[in-house]
Design an enzyme around this catalytic site. Structure first.
Site, mmCIF file in Angstrom:
data_model
loop_
_atom_site.group_PDB
_atom_site.id
_atom_site.type_symbol
_atom_site.label_atom_id
_atom_site.label_comp_id
_atom_site.label_asym_id
_atom_site.label_seq_id
_atom_site.Cartn_x
_atom_site.Cartn_y
_atom_site.Cartn_z
ATOM 1 N N ARG A 147 0.865 -1.176 0.000
ATOM 2 C CA ARG A 147 0.000 0.000 0.000
ATOM 3 C C ARG A 147 0.903 1.228 0.000
ATOM 4 N NH1 ARG A 147 -4.369 0.665 4.800
ATOM 5 N NH2 ARG A 147 -2.536 1.631 5.750
ATOM 6 N N HIS A 179 3.778 -0.246 8.125
ATOM 7 C CA HIS A 179 2.471 -0.687 8.611
ATOM 8 C C HIS A 179 2.298 -2.177 8.315
ATOM 9 C CE1 HIS A 179 -1.348 0.471 10.314
ATOM 10 N NE2 HIS A 179 -2.034 -0.078 9.319
ATOM 11 N N CYS A 328 -33.741 2.804 6.013
ATOM 12 C CA CYS A 328 -33.996 3.877 5.054
ATOM 13 C C CYS A 328 -32.994 5.013 5.272
ATOM 14 C CB CYS A 328 -35.418 4.388 5.217
ATOM 15 S SG CYS A 328 -36.664 3.072 5.188
ATOM 16 N N MET A 329 -33.111 6.066 4.495
ATOM 17 C CA MET A 329 -32.152 7.157 4.590
ATOM 18 C C MET A 329 -32.161 7.817 5.968
ATOM 19 S SD MET A 329 -31.752 10.596 2.248
ATOM 20 C CE MET A 329 -31.403 9.663 0.757
#
Length: 393
Positions: A147, A179, A328-329
């Site tokens: 990475r 890391h 739901c939102m």
């Protein structure tokens, strides 16, 4: 090890708020103390990136410093500059940057900069020249994660160039870091291989004329499980907030930690419902008997995973329920059962302190197939944070 209490007595969430994230800053301080005990002679860098994993950058940073952290770590430079603007003077490392980024403000504010490429070295040199100051850098090396970080063949050139710039007083190489890929699996062969590679790079840097004051490799998992990786500095992140980075090896309390965030809402309605009623979008859930439905005014815009539909654990009046139907939102529904005495305004605990019997961020992570890091970090900005212990000295 640490003797601090493993549960927090949270006051009820403020009335009138649809939802609230209660953050126990004393828990943050106590968690850092416990991690410091684990770290031995190594210093502690508390990682406060991503708004301190959703807990609040400035309050959490101050709480971590009260607990004995001597460094702070962030991913992005804006986070580091926000800490400096608020008067935080402790060493701060920022490590994730892009080409064209101006490091002038970082150098002026004494922010340490992670460097892993030749272009970033050049940009740091330009900032040092513009300010007339010596920049503080930490060389990031990739020891096997694949990475961020330098690796051969560019590493030799980066070390040589860093030594040249240090001789010119353009920069000082304060640290070398890397890391882990598998720190949460301490017995994995890559752990030892990465440590050996890291030590080899440190030797390579010294041969190039560099002598960094701090070597750091250990994240939360390695801080808790791998003393051989502590070196001069450890970089715990999620464990600062009382979450276990190795849930298969132990819950927070097994490591002397306690969860710092409690996510609660107020039921906005409770209504009787007959058998056979479909609930929420698509009627993915249908009641099987006469029951009572409670509406929780939180949804995926607040960070409740939509994948928690049908499985997310929520506690009301000491009883645990799963989300009924789709998230739901802005809201989701609980099937409270016909015998429930819940009323609108009652508290619904999405997650909190496991040792106190509440659902946890880890429970949510297991329910939706993710990690506890994501559960707390995704709590949205619309959810106000209520800080406990903010007045502590």
């Amino acid at each position: 090890m640490s003797t601090h209490p493993l549960t927090t007595v949270f006051a009820p969430a403020p009335p009138g708020l649809p939802a609230c994230a209660q953050v126990d800053l004393q828990a943050v301080s106590d968690n850092v103390r416990a991690l410091k005990e684990r770290a031995g002679a190594a210093e502690v860098m508390a990682v406060v990136k991503a708004d301190a994993y959703g807990h609040g950058l400035l309050p959490s940073a101050r709480a971590a410093l009260r607990g004995g952290a001597t460094w702070l770590g962030v991913a992005q430079l804006a986070e580091a500059l926000q800490l400096r603007a608020a008067g935080v003077t402790a060493p701060v490392l920022s490590w994730l940057h892009v080409p064209g980024q101006d490091f002038t403000a970082a150098v002026e504010a004494d922010v340490d900069v992670g460097v892993s490429t030749l272009w970033s070295l050049a940009q740091v040199r330009e900032a040092a020249s513009a300010t007339g100051r010596t920049a503080r850098v930490h060389l990031k090396v990739d020891t096997g994660l694949g990475r961020n970080g330098a690796w051969d063949p560019e590493l030799d050139e980066i070390l040589t160039e860093s030594a040249r710039l240090q001789a010119e007083h353009a920069l000082e190489v304060v640290g070398i870091f890397s890391h882990f890929a598998y720190a949460d699996a301490p017995g994995h062969p890559t752990v030892e291989a990465q440590q050996q590679r890291f030590e080899g790079v440190v030797a390579q840097a010294r041969k190039a004329g560099l002598d960094p004051a701090v070597r750091h490799l250990a994240n939360s998992a390695a801080t808790l499980t791998n003393p051989s990786a502590h070196y001069d500095l450890v970089r715990p992140g999620v464990s600062v907030y009382g979450l276990s980075p190795v849930p298969d090896l132990g819950a927070p309390e097994d490591f002397g930690l306690r969860e710092a965030m409690r996510l609660v809402a107020r039921l906005s309605s409770v209504k009787d419902c007959p058998a056979g009623q479909g609930v929420s979008y698509g009627h993915a859930y249908t009641t099987t008997a006469q029951t009572r439905l409670g509406l929780v005014p939180m949804g995926y815009s607040d960070g409740v995973p939509r994948h928690a539909s049908g499985v997310g654990p929520v506690q009301v009046a000491g009883r645990r329920y799963a989300v009924a139907g789709r998230v739901c939102m802005d809201q989701f529904v609980l099937d409270l059962g016909a015998d429930s005495s819940a009323t609108a305004g009652d508290e619904a605990v999405l997650f909190g302190v496991g040792a106190a019997g509440e659902p946890t961020a880890q429970d949510w992570a297991e329910a939706v197939g993710t990690i506890n890091y994501e559960i707390v970090t995704r709590v949205g900005a619309r959810v106000p944070r209520q800080y406990l212990g903010e007045d502590l000295g």
